[in-house]
Enzyme design. Structure first.
Site, PDB file in Angstrom:
ATOM      1  N   ASP A  19       0.827  -1.211   0.000  1.00  0.00           N
ATOM      2  CA  ASP A  19       0.000   0.000   0.000  1.00  0.00           C
ATOM      3  C   ASP A  19       0.863   1.264   0.000  1.00  0.00           C
ATOM      4  OD1 ASP A  19      -2.354   1.416  -0.002  1.00  0.00           O
ATOM      5  OD2 ASP A  19      -2.647   1.307   2.171  1.00  0.00           O
ATOM      6  N   ASN A  67     -11.123  -2.385  -5.121  1.00  0.00           N
ATOM      7  CA  ASN A  67     -10.371  -1.382  -5.895  1.00  0.00           C
ATOM      8  C   ASN A  67     -11.064  -0.971  -7.199  1.00  0.00           C
ATOM      9  OD1 ASN A  67      -7.150  -2.644  -4.792  1.00  0.00           O
ATOM     10  ND2 ASN A  67      -8.267  -0.853  -4.053  1.00  0.00           N
TER      11      ASN A  67
END
Ligand code: IPE
Ligand code: IPE
Ligand code: MG
Length: 241
Positions: A19, A67
């Site tokens: 991330d 996502n």
């Protein structure tokens, strides 16, 4: 039941929530995709650090079922990045002894991408130096739901008795059925959450949350995190021996 492994003190299976690509790019005044490209470049170094670190299985979170909520341009940029990455890295992965697998729901992915994923899995299926699993369109809840659907079908077909369903049965239907559970889950970028990653599998994993943004993550830091893990005491609900 989770069992304590006495074979090695380091983690055999490390899973990483990669991330921070977007913030890394933002800090440089660049578009988010610039960060994703920089992030993809880190993967090879970490994979190559695995044998020395005693890590046989590395699982990386590349794209979650959530996502898709991002802008169309980011999503399509990521999808082309995956295609380009597979095409560009396939030869090196094969030659470096990396066995690649993909987890996640392939139904929503473009045929072209799925074909590349299938080819890479096949092409590297004899490799055994490092087992790299890439999670694309992966969500832990989605995986459990898809597994349950297949399990229910086996019950309906008379192949499985409801009374025989236990915690050994369900994981056989998960995408990860051939992998051991992760010993250590790392998340970069300062967020302390799991964002739907390997929910079932990481019931007894150790977690390490790092402030480093994924494109800045190095083999050196990887080794540090792995050695930190060696000092932890896993109890699996029991007491110190
Ligand atoms: C992780 O980086 C990569 C993906 C989720 C595809 P992010 O894109 O989430 O980066 P941040 O969290 O916005 O910085
Ligand atoms: C998790 O990161 C998914 C991947 C790294 C692929 P996100 O950036 O999507 O997670 P949230 O939105 O911060 O929970
Ligand atoms: Mg993020």
């Amino acid at each position: 039941m989770a069992k304590a492994s006495t074979e090695q003190s380091g983690p055999r299976h490390v899973a990483i929530i990669m991330d921070g690509n977007g913030r890394w790019a933002q800090m440089r005044g660049r578009p988010r995709l610039f960060g994703h490209h920089a992030g993809a470049k880190r993967v090879r170094e970490i994979v190559e650090a695995c044998p020395d670190a005693g890590v046989k299985f590395l699982t990386i979170f590349a794209f979650s079922t959530e996502n898709w909520k991002r802008t169309q341009s980011e999503v399509s940029g990521l999808m082309s990045l995956f295609q380009r990455y597979i095409t560009g890295e396939a030869k090196a992965l094969k030659e470096n002894g990396i066995r690649v697998r993909f987890i996640g729901d392939r139904m929503r992915l473009a045929t072209k991408l799925v074909d590349l994923m299938d080819d890479l899995e096949l092409m590297t299926s004899d490799n055994d130096r490092v087992h790299l699993t890439v999670a694309i369109n992966y969500g832990g809840r989605d995986e459990v739901a898809r597994a349950t659907k297949r399990l229910a079908q086996d019950v309906a077909d008379g192949k499985l008795k409801p009374a025989n369903v236990d915690e050994e049965t369900l994981p056989k239907y998960l995408d990860t059925h051939v992998l051991p559970d992760p010993d250590l889950v790392i998340r970069t970028s300062g967020e302390a959450r799991i964002s739907n990653f390997l929910l079932w599998q990481s019931a007894y994993a150790e977690y390490d949350f790092l402030d480093t943004l994924w494109p800045d993550f190095s083999a050196e830091e990887f080794h540090k995190v792995v050695s930190r893990y060696g000092k932890r005491e896993r109890r699996y609900g029991g007491v110190k021996a």
